[in-house]
Design an enzyme around this catalytic site. Structure first.
Site, mmCIF file in Angstrom:
data_model
loop_
_atom_site.group_PDB
_atom_site.id
_atom_site.type_symbol
_atom_site.label_atom_id
_atom_site.label_comp_id
_atom_site.label_asym_id
_atom_site.label_seq_id
_atom_site.Cartn_x
_atom_site.Cartn_y
_atom_site.Cartn_z
ATOM 1 N N CYS A 112 0.852 -1.186 0.000
ATOM 2 C CA CYS A 112 0.000 0.000 0.000
ATOM 3 C C CYS A 112 0.892 1.242 0.000
ATOM 4 O O CYS A 112 0.957 2.011 0.960
ATOM 5 C CB CYS A 112 -0.926 -0.022 1.211
ATOM 6 S SG CYS A 112 -2.247 1.186 1.105
ATOM 7 N N GLU A 113 1.636 1.385 -1.080
ATOM 8 C CA GLU A 113 2.551 2.490 -1.361
ATOM 9 C C GLU A 113 2.605 2.606 -2.881
ATOM 10 O O GLU A 113 2.006 1.797 -3.589
ATOM 11 C CB GLU A 113 3.970 2.180 -0.850
ATOM 12 C CG GLU A 113 4.103 1.981 0.633
ATOM 13 C CD GLU A 113 4.136 3.290 1.400
ATOM 14 O OE1 GLU A 113 4.321 4.349 0.767
ATOM 15 O OE2 GLU A 113 3.970 3.247 2.626
#
Length: 424
Positions: free
Chosen positions: A349-350
């Protein structure tokens, strides 16, 4: 007929099916080939030398055994790496402890295990080491790490020999440190150490560094310190893309020994033992990472994103350094395959971009992607960010393949968690 990508003569698609993905794949044969090139290069020059494999690149019990069998020494930078070597029954006299801020516990471990040498990084550490050795009635062999002021043409974050660096003693302070060391009875300074950076392809910075360090050894000899060893560190670059040139170790060692002998003759200094610390060069090209392709998302006229089931948790280097990698769709290796430009994204989640704008055969969910030259600083720098388990590591030798580090489980992820008393 469809052919799969072979790595070290192993079908990578079959490996992915057998062990799952993501998967680190390491070739023992390639590790041995890489080290043999360095050994042969020094032998050809009739040099007195040592090779210290930089364990931070990739270290576990199996890797320790390979290094041990090759007759190569090992440098470690933490108590954890030292303990790994100890548990592998690695010869402690061939272990060298590095680190810019060694703890008291690590120094005590080094003394207890009777390791061969400590690379000292500061005046504070020299005093601390001497004091702890005195407590244990031990004399430790030491090399002093120097910042030679040579800046290699590499990423700023992996330049370590420049003056503005946390590593080593600035060149102008070295003679004062040696003068200070005269009263320290529990250390035996045998040499100098330096390391100017990583992923260096040009041999010239190494040769300049050798000249700087030899002249320093001459000055120290005039001050009454006869040193017998010069450690020039590692940093030999490896190809980032398939068609990049490799660092020519044979040519470098030939030029290095010629330079060392010429300078020593000119300044009337005995030729010291030369030590190198190849980490990435040893294991970088000996490893690949296998992923399974999942989501394929196209933004018309902008970019096509191809997501894999790993990412920055198993390879943080693109995010940290802007490191560049090449890749192959392992189950689509025919030249005639339709090609497209895509960006390989990780699952974190980047932004988590592994490879930006690479040309590959048209990919589909379920395809196997092999990212090349990931043997160094991938497994070693992996994390559990987003609570993602680390991949397994498979070792190849000849036609054999076996797990040397098992895949983490969700149980492993929470195994060390504890609840405070008020939540029970």
């Amino acid at each position: 007929m469809m052919t799969n990508y072979l790595f070290s003569n192993h079908d990578t698609v079959a490996l992915a099916e057998k062990y799952g993905t993501p998967l680190y794949v390491i070739s023992e044969d390639i590790i041995r080939e890489n080290l043999t090139k360095i050994i042969n290069a020094f032998t050809k020059q009739n040099a007195t030398y040592d090779i210290n494999y930089a364990g931070k690149a990739f270290l576990n019990l199996a890797m320790c055994n390979i290094i041990k069998d090759m007759g190569v020494s090992l440098d470690v930078v933490s108590g954890g790496e030292l303990y790994t070597a100890y548990m592998a029954s690695f010869p402690m006299e061939r272990v060298c402890l590095h680190g810019s801020n060694k703890t008291v516990e690590e120094i005590k471990m080094a003394i207890e295990y009777n390791i061969g040498k400590v690379i000292v990084d500061s005046k504070y550490e020299l005093e601390l080491l001497n004091a702890i050795c005195e407590e244990h009635n031990h004399v430790m062999r030491v090399s002093i790490r120097v910042s030679p002021g040579v800046e290699a043409h590499t990423h700023e974050f992996i330049q370590t020999g420049k003056i503005d660096s946390k590593f080593g003693i600035p060149l102008k302070q070295v003679r004062d440190l040696f003068d200070f060391s005269k009263d320290l009875k529990n250390i035996n300074i045998i040499g100098l150490h330096c390391h100017i950076g990583s992923q260096i392809i040009d041999e010239e910075p190494f040769l300049v560094t050798a000249e700087v360090m030899l002249n320093l050894m001459k000055e120290l000899k005039e001050d009454g310190f006869s040193l017998t060893e010069l450690n020039l560190g590692g940093g030999f670059g490896i190809p980032q893309m398939r068609h990049d040139a490799s660092f020519n170790v044979d040519q470098y060692i030939e030029k290095l020994m010629s330079t060392v002998r010429r300078i020593c003759s000119e300044i009337q200094l005995e030729v010291p033992k030369i030590v190198v610390e190849p980490g990435r060069y040893t294991v970088g090209t000996a490893g690949i990472t296998l992923y399974k392709i999942g989501t394929v998302k196209e933004i018309p006229e902008i970019r096509k994103y191809v997501s894999v089931d790993g990412g920055m948790t198993d390879n943080p280097r693109p995010a940290l350094y802007g490191a560049v990698y090449d890749a192959i769709v392992a189950n689509k290796t025919l030249v005639s395959e339709e090609q497209e430009i895509v960006t390989i994204s990780g699952r974190c989640c980047e932004s988590d971009t592994l490879i930006k704008d690479i040309q590959l055969p048209k990919v589909e969910p379920g395809d196997i992607l092999a990212v090349l030259n990931t043997g160094a600083y991938n497994y070693a720098m992996s994390s559990n960010y987003n609570k993602i388990p680390r991949p397994a590591v498979v070792l190849l030798r000849g036609d054999e393949d076996e797990i040397i580090v098992r895949r983490e489980t969700y149980e492993d992820i929470v195994a060390k968690d504890m609840l405070p008393s008020w939540q029970k």
